[in-house]
Scaffold this active site. Structure first.
Site, PDB file in Angstrom:
ATOM      1  CB  SER A  55      -3.705  -7.644   0.091  1.00 29.97           C
ATOM      2  OG  SER A  55      -3.952  -8.949  -0.988  1.00 29.97           O
ATOM      3  CE1 TYR A  66      -7.679  -9.952   3.304  1.00 35.36           C
ATOM      4  CE2 TYR A  66      -7.169  -9.840   0.948  1.00 35.36           C
ATOM      5  CZ  TYR A  66      -6.711  -9.885   2.147  1.00 35.36           C
ATOM      6  OH  TYR A  66      -5.601 -10.427   2.458  1.00 35.36           O
TER       7      TYR A  66
END
Length: 267
Positions: A147, A160
């Site tokens: 990401s 995350y």
């Protein structure tokens, strides 16, 4: 002689998180190869829908209704798959979105633990389930879906961000370690993508791509053997610079991306 493309060399492709979003889009785009696709996900109904689309264009499909954190179940499933033929492509796409919930200042420790275990630890363990056979054959490709949060940590989802950063740097290190063994490792760093996780992200989603756009970018980067790739360009390069710019600039840029999570969602 024409250069071989990825769909000419893949005998079996395994995709985790294949029941929706980027994983489902990758499956549909790889289906035209006619090769065996192994689709792993937690929702059988959605997996069956993806499988039906893939079979319609001639793909041989195997479904694994599994949670990536089920280590024993996943290891047995992978071993059974390998008895029918080598795995040439492994796409580590499964993951969850979770972080700060409404009314919280930071995410809870339980959320942090679960996110890191799913998005990093389980993903790394899954890679090691397919690596021995790839190394024995001295060929194969591993795609890890990280990401942009790996470069620009999200204040509302630090676990995350940490997990995706860990996956990025694990992939870079593994790429260098395996370079002489004929195994390619590529890491993709998406920005905002319209997937099943999107409704759980309550906040702005600038420059959002469709799952099909994301899958095309990932497969192109894989074909070109790019160690690190990311999208969209409008966010990718600023994200890569995030940790070297002054802190006040990083925080200012992050304010427009503040959000909270409504429940948690796996892809």
């Amino acid at each position: 002689m024409a250069k071989k493309r990825y769909h000419d060399t893949i005998a079996t492709a395994v995709i985790t998180g294949a029941s929706s979003g980027i994983g489902a889009a990758l499956a549909r785009q790889l289906a035209a190869s006619g090769r065996r696709l192994v689709l792993i996900g937690r929702n059988r109904e959605r997996l069956n829908a993806v499988a039906s689309d893939c079979r319609a264009v001639g793909a041989d499909i195997v479904i694994g209704e599994l949670d990536i954190t089920d280590r024993a179940g996943l290891a047995k499933f992978i071993k059974d798959i390998e008895t029918a033929g080598p795995i040439d492509l492994f796409v580590g796409n499964a993951g969850i979105l979770d972080g700060r919930h409404h009314g919280e200042v930071i995410e809870s420790v339980d959320v942090a633990r679960h996110v890191i275990d799913t998005n990093l630890v389980a993903a790394v363990e899954a890679v090691h389930m397919v690596l021995p056979a790839m190394r024995a054959c001295r060929q194969g490709t591993i795609v890890l879906v990280s990401s942009l949060a790996a470069f620009a940590p999200l204040a509302d989802a630090p676990a995350y961000s940490a997990a995706k950063a860990g996956l990025l740097f694990y992939g870079i290190g593994l790429r260098d370690a395996l370079a002489e063994e004929g195994i390619r490792v590529v890491v993709s760093c998406p920005g905002f993508v319209a997937t099943g996780m999107a409704p759980h992200h309550i906040g702005a989603r600038p420059h959002e791509w469709t799952a099909d756009q994301a899958a095309r970018h990932i497969l192109t980067a894989m074909e070109k053997n790019r160690g690190i790739s990311g999208f969209p360009s409008a966010l990718y390069w600023p994200s890569r610079l995030a940790l070297i710019v002054p802190e006040f600039l990083r925080r200012a840029g992050g304010r427009e991306r503040r959000f909270f999570v409504k429940g948690s969602r796996a892809n």
